[in-house]
Design a protein around this motif. Structure first.
Motif, PDB file in Angstrom:
ATOM      1  N   ARG A 186       0.872  -1.189   0.000  1.00  0.00           N
ATOM      2  CA  ARG A 186       0.000   0.000   0.000  1.00  0.00           C
ATOM      3  C   ARG A 186       0.899   1.226   0.000  1.00  0.00           C
ATOM      4  N   PHE A 187       0.603   2.179  -0.868  1.00  0.00           N
ATOM      5  CA  PHE A 187       1.385   3.406  -0.906  1.00  0.00           C
ATOM      6  C   PHE A 187       0.506   4.536  -1.434  1.00  0.00           C
ATOM      7  N   VAL A 195      -2.945   3.609  -3.293  1.00  0.00           N
ATOM      8  CA  VAL A 195      -2.809   2.534  -4.288  1.00  0.00           C
ATOM      9  C   VAL A 195      -2.409   1.261  -3.550  1.00  0.00           C
ATOM     10  N   VAL A 196      -3.033   0.153  -3.903  1.00  0.00           N
ATOM     11  CA  VAL A 196      -2.653  -1.139  -3.346  1.00  0.00           C
ATOM     12  C   VAL A 196      -2.315  -2.084  -4.497  1.00  0.00           C
ATOM     13  N   PRO A 214     -11.279  -4.782   5.215  1.00  0.00           N
ATOM     14  CA  PRO A 214     -11.378  -4.449   6.634  1.00  0.00           C
ATOM     15  C   PRO A 214     -11.690  -2.964   6.808  1.00  0.00           C
ATOM     16  N   GLY A 215     -12.675  -2.681   7.590  1.00  0.00           N
ATOM     17  CA  GLY A 215     -13.057  -1.283   7.812  1.00  0.00           C
ATOM     18  C   GLY A 215     -14.157  -0.802   6.896  1.00  0.00           C
ATOM     19  N   GLY A 216     -14.591  -1.615   5.923  1.00  0.00           N
ATOM     20  CA  GLY A 216     -15.690  -1.197   5.058  1.00  0.00           C
ATOM     21  C   GLY A 216     -15.399  -1.411   3.587  1.00  0.00           C
ATOM     22  N   GLU A 217     -16.210  -0.784   2.748  1.00  0.00           N
ATOM     23  CA  GLU A 217     -16.094  -0.972   1.308  1.00  0.00           C
ATOM     24  C   GLU A 217     -15.223   0.109   0.680  1.00  0.00           C
ATOM     25  N   VAL A 247      -9.530   5.812   2.331  1.00  0.00           N
ATOM     26  CA  VAL A 247      -9.402   4.357   2.422  1.00  0.00           C
ATOM     27  C   VAL A 247      -9.118   4.012   3.886  1.00  0.00           C
ATOM     28  N   PRO A 248      -9.870   3.053   4.470  1.00  0.00           N
ATOM     29  CA  PRO A 248      -9.620   2.692   5.874  1.00  0.00           C
ATOM     30  C   PRO A 248      -8.171   2.312   6.108  1.00  0.00           C
TER      31      PRO A 248
END
Length: 582
Positions: A186-187, A195-196, A214-217, A247-248
């Motif tokens: 992830r950056f 971006v993942v 994790p943490g939602g959509e 993003v979570p």
């Protein structure tokens, strides 16, 4: 696209090989450049004639970065194991090989590098010996060096042949499969946001698609593969997803982005294990699956079978491959998920019984249903099983599947409950509750012998009506049905009772048809169960025959009937035990 993972000890030339094959440098972080070793996963790609695009995952070799290495090899089917001619066989190479074997990787190429610095024969012989004990035994090899253009060409050719074998022998990934992308990096990119990256093993990701993490959509605002922007990407593929700015924090290395509602998030799984010391496990090993690393509590159920309690839930399915690693002694064990929704172990001896049950699971919906009795179709699908591929005789009702043997047991118990309910009968919901069934529609689909649904209530039929031509044969047969002695096939033919007639009499409750032309008096199966309960478990066919005082022919038919009606469980050695009442 094909994905190949490089593996091997630090500084044995993995990144140099990838650079020679692709013309790109997989070591892109400043810290990697400064220290001269891979810290993060590196990626580069090329095209091979007749194969197409091939992406290389360059994994770190240093022991401190083994977790990163496992993230790199997890979702790929082909490996390139690299050893140096001028170095001995090293611990990280052994650990990488153990991980590849544990993950079931059976296709690859062995590469001996630095052949210009030392005789490669000893390193090749040692590596061949080590591979011979794994699923990579017999893979082709290439001997080369950093400046050897011929060696690089030979390696490209061997990789092409191996990937052609994969194309010919391994089913193509399903483009319609549910998405599960393990995030390995992830950056942040200015102007794009978060971006993942990850390896997509199957399924398709579209621009604009919503994925659950994790943490939602999160929404895929843009995606890229092999350095090019795409509107959609189908696995197998290396992908980068632009998710925007909000993003979570939990979405990062080791998390998974999945199709919403399609996966079970589980924190307890029952698994099969391969590797050393399967009768004892460290209490707190690490589970590596995809790019995730999570500590677990491990409980051995039997050698090679264990229950894992994860510190946090992950989206897992039947058949998932993973690695269980003990950081203290560096032992690596293979993991295959057998059941991602196991029952609790509450009673004394429950672990041993559970181990016996797990031995019956073969990754099919039929085996899962046979063990549970019934299951929701959607739950089966989310667990990675196909609810459309089930045994003949399976009952479908209100989104539920009922195993044929369990359906027979439900029919028997339903008839008993209704018969004892008196003239008032039972409402469908009340009968379902008495039978511990989740939906009254299941009872109606299974059927209740000797009962009917009238005015919204189940009640016993006043007089089971038999076809006139069966009444006289039945009256002649009943005096001969005593204990566990069964009339011969010749006697049944003499009375004109064929298979269809016996099935009719069985449904009416006039007798018990055990199959194969073996019949006993009504209720004889319940009496047999009571006698078998007095035997030490598990019991053999011979001991059951002795306890029942009958012939082997009748004993085998009766035990088969009790198996089919889910009252006994047949074990692998042909012994049986009574199934606890549901």
């Amino acid at each position: 696209m094909h994905v190949v993972a490089s593996a091997g000890h630090v500084d044995h030339g993995k990144s140099t090989l990838v650079r020679a094959l692709t013309g790109s440098d997989p070591d892109r972080l400043a810290e990697e450049k400064r220290r001269g070793l891979s810290i993060e996963l590196g990626y580069a790609w090329t095209a091979l004639p007749g194969i197409g695009d091939v992406a290389f995952v360059d994994v770190p070799g240093h022991e401190r970065f083994v977790a990163t290495m496992l993230a790199g090899v997890g979702p790929v089917p082909v490996a390139m194991l690299v050893v140096a001619a001028d170095d001995p066989w090293m611990p990280q190479a052994a650990e990488h090989l153990a991980a590849l074997d544990a993950l079931g990787v059976t296709h690859g190429v062995l590469v001996v590098t630095r052949a210009d610095l030392a005789d490669p024969a000893p390193a090749l012989a040692r590596a061949r010996d080590e591979l011979a004990r794994t699923g990579l035994a017999g893979v082709p090899h290439v001997v080369t060096s950093a400046a050897d253009a011929a060696g690089t060409s030979a390696l490209r050719a061997e990789l092409g042949r191996v990937l052609a074998e994969v194309l010919a022998g391994v089913p193509a990934p399903d483009p319609t499969a549910d998405v599960r992308l393990w995030v390995d990096r992830r950056f942040h990119v200015r102007g794009t946001g978060t971006v993942v990256t990850g390896t997509l093993p199957a399924g398709t990701i579209h621009q604009g698609q919503v994925l659950h993490g994790p943490g939602g959509e999160v929404r895929v605002r843009a995606l890229e593969s092999l350095g090019r922007a795409r509107t959609s990407v189908t696995g197998v593929a290396r992908v980068a997803l632009a998710l925007g700015g909000r993003v979570p924090d939990a979405v990062g290395r080791g998390s998974a982005l999945v199709t919403p509602g399609a996966w079970l998030e589980v924190d307890v799984v029952d698994v099969a294990l391969t590797g050393p010391d399967l009768d004892r496990l460290p209490e707190r090993p690490l589970l590596h699956v995809g790019a995730a690393q999570v500590a677990v509590h491990a409980r051995v159920l039997a050698p090679g079978l264990a229950r894992l309690r994860l510190d946090h839930p992950l989206p897992l399915r039947v058949g998932d491959r993973a690695v269980l690693r003990s950081p203290g002694d560096r032992v690596v064990r293979g993991v295959r998920v057998l059941d991602p929704r196991p029952p609790e172990l509450r009673r004394r001896g429950a672990a041993r019984t559970r181990a016996s049950d797990l031995m019956t699971l073969d990754g099919s919906s039929g085996a899962d249903l046979a063990l549970r009795g019934l299951a929701e179709e959607t739950l089966l699908r989310r667990a990675g099983l196909d609810p459309d591929v089930v045994p003949e005789g399976c009952v479908r009702a209100a989104g539920w599947l009922v195993d044929p043997e369990h359906a027979a047991s439900v029919r028997r118990r339903a008839a008993e409950v209704v018969a004892g309910s008196g003239t008032a009968g039972l409402a469908p919901a009340a009968l379902a509750q008495r039978l511990d069934l989740p939906d009254p529609a299941i009872v109606e689909a299974v059927g209740v012998p000797g009962a009917r649904l009238v005015g919204g209530r189940w009640s016993a039929a006043a007089d089971p009506v038999l076809p006139p031509h069966l009444q006289a044969p039945l009256e002649a047969l009943l005096p001969e049905l005593s204990g566990f002695a069964a009339p011969t096939a010749d006697r049944l033919r003499e009375l004109g009772l064929d298979t269809r007639a016996l099935a009719t009499l069985d449904r009416a409750g006039a007798l018990v048809h055990l199959g194969g032309g073996v019949v006993l008096a009504a209720g004889a199966d319940d009496e047999a169960l009571a006698r078998l309960a007095e035997l030490p478990a598990p019991f053999s066919v011979s001991s059951a025959r002795t306890a029942l005082g009958t012939s082997r022919r009748v004993a085998l038919a009766l035990l088969g009937h009790l198996d089919r009606t889910a009252r006994t469980v047949r074990l692998a050695d042909d012994t049986r035990r009574l199934r606890p009442p549901r």
